[in-house]
Design an enzyme around this catalytic site. Structure first.
Site, PDB file in Angstrom:
ATOM      1  N   ASP A   1       0.854  -1.182   0.000  1.00 52.71           N
ATOM      2  CA  ASP A   1       0.000   0.000   0.000  1.00 52.71           C
ATOM      3  C   ASP A   1       0.901   1.247   0.000  1.00 52.71           C
ATOM      4  O   ASP A   1       2.073   1.177   0.377  1.00 52.71           O
ATOM      5  CB  ASP A   1      -0.868  -0.034   1.264  1.00 52.71           C
TER       6      ASP A   1
ATOM      7  N   ASP B   1      -0.144   5.210   0.808  1.00 49.53           N
ATOM      8  CA  ASP B   1      -0.331   6.202   1.869  1.00 49.53           C
ATOM      9  C   ASP B   1      -0.440   5.544   3.239  1.00 49.53           C
ATOM     10  O   ASP B   1      -1.242   4.643   3.443  1.00 49.53           O
ATOM     11  CB  ASP B   1      -1.578   7.051   1.572  1.00 49.53           C
TER      12      ASP B   1
ATOM     13  N   THR C   1      -2.700   0.422  -4.345  1.00 50.84           N
ATOM     14  CA  THR C   1      -3.172   1.642  -3.717  1.00 50.84           C
ATOM     15  C   THR C   1      -4.614   1.995  -4.058  1.00 50.84           C
ATOM     16  O   THR C   1      -5.134   1.566  -5.092  1.00 50.84           O
ATOM     17  CB  THR C   1      -2.238   2.811  -4.144  1.00 50.84           C
ATOM     18  N   GLY C   2      -5.221   2.777  -3.198  1.00 50.01           N
ATOM     19  CA  GLY C   2      -6.535   3.333  -3.493  1.00 50.01           C
ATOM     20  C   GLY C   2      -6.428   4.505  -4.461  1.00 50.01           C
ATOM     21  O   GLY C   2      -7.413   4.926  -5.047  1.00 50.01           O
TER      22      GLY C   2
ATOM     23  N   LYS D   1      -8.565  -4.920  -2.966  1.00 49.63           N
ATOM     24  CA  LYS D   1      -7.123  -5.108  -3.132  1.00 49.63           C
ATOM     25  C   LYS D   1      -6.793  -6.601  -3.090  1.00 49.63           C
ATOM     26  O   LYS D   1      -5.957  -7.083  -3.838  1.00 49.63           O
ATOM     27  CB  LYS D   1      -6.360  -4.368  -2.031  1.00 49.63           C
TER      28      LYS D   1
ATOM     29  N   ASN E   1      -8.984  -0.527   3.692  1.00 51.81           N
ATOM     30  CA  ASN E   1      -8.967  -1.015   2.307  1.00 51.81           C
ATOM     31  C   ASN E   1      -7.841  -2.022   2.070  1.00 51.81           C
ATOM     32  O   ASN E   1      -7.774  -2.634   1.002  1.00 51.81           O
ATOM     33  CB  ASN E   1      -8.874   0.155   1.311  1.00 51.81           C
TER      34      ASN E   1
END
Length: 272
Positions: free
Chosen positions: A8, A10, A42-43, A196, A222
């Site tokens: 991931d 952030d 990542t989102g 994810k 997430n």
């Protein structure tokens, strides 16, 4: 021995200044040289990942990226799309109506931009645009192109207000979409097949890797699906409690080179 390391961005790969520290960069390079495939998961929209892919040279032959929380899996060398699950215009209309009912600001993406229908633009929309370097445009949903393909919609608000809005979302709707919280002020709504975990699983299978050969590192809601899927799920020290509970290991925080620490102790010490 791990072959795929999904990370991931952030709160995980990046410190609170949105930087990859030299220590983390070196660990990624060492892991690649030891044979691991490193995938940023990542989102963020694709545009918010590009400069990091360049900086870390994760755009070579055989490199991939997972963006929009798994709505997009793409080869970063050829730009070939491996997975794409998007919402449609009718979803957008429905989610916009609900946002108005819940009195929560909403924004949405296509593959190039971030859009808001709020005349009084939420500071969280401005932050998202700034953070990901994705251009922002004012466009109420009723003025959007009916052929639009939307990787994700986000409900955004002060944490307390957002939690109230989330609690009021009808359960029937929650079953029709994939919904995850990616930050205290961000709630993401995606195509029902998107997570994810699903994206990492799809990519691992495509590359011929077993689940036991996959390591995932994250910090927020997430990331839960990929931490649960992974042969080795690693939570950051700064993770939400649910993620720490689901992880096999907790590493140091994103401001203390946690990703580097995880890769060194769980992967490089065992690599030959």
């Amino acid at each position: 021995m791990y072959k795929l390391i999904a990370i991931d961005m952030d709160g995980t790969l990046l410190n609170d200044h949105h930087e990859v520290t030299p220590e983390v960069k070196k660990a990624l390079l060492d892991a690649r040289q030891a044979g691991a495939t490193i995938v940023l998961c990542t989102g963020r929209p694709l545009g918010g990942v590009t400069r990091y892919l360049q900086e870390l040279e994760l755009n070579q032959k055989g490199d991939y990226v997972i963006a929009y929380n798994g709505a997009l899996v793409q080869d970063t060398h050829t730009n070939q799309v491996v997975v794409s699950h998007t919402l449609r215009y009718n979803d957008l209309v429905e989610l916009d109506e609900l946002a108005k009912t819940l009195n929560t600001p909403m924004h949405y993406f296509d593959d190039k931009r971030l859009y808001t229908g709020n005349r009084d633009i939420s500071p969280y929309t401005v932050y998202e645009s700034f953070l990901t370097k994705v251009p922002l445009r004012y466009c109420p949903v009723e003025e959007a192109d009916p052929s639009i393909l939307v990787p994700k919609v986000m409900y955004i608000d002060e944490p307390e207000k957002l939690d109230q809005a989330i609690a009021a979302i009808p359960s029937a709707l929650k079953e029709r979409y994939s919904m995850v919280k990616s930050a205290p002020f961000f709630y993401e709504i995606l195509h029902p097949l998107v997570s994810k975990g699903n994206a990492v699983k799809h990519l691992a299978e495509k590359l011929g890797f077993k689940r036991e050969e996959v390591m995932c590192i994250g910090d927020n809601g997430n990331d839960l699906s990929m931490i649960e899927y992974a042969g080795c799920g690693i939570a950051m020290e700064n993770s939400i409690p649910e993620l720490k509970a689901a992880a096999d290991i907790v590493t140091t925080s994103n401001n203390d080179d946690g990703v580097a620490h995880a890769i060194r102790t769980q992967f490089l010490q065992h690599a030959h």
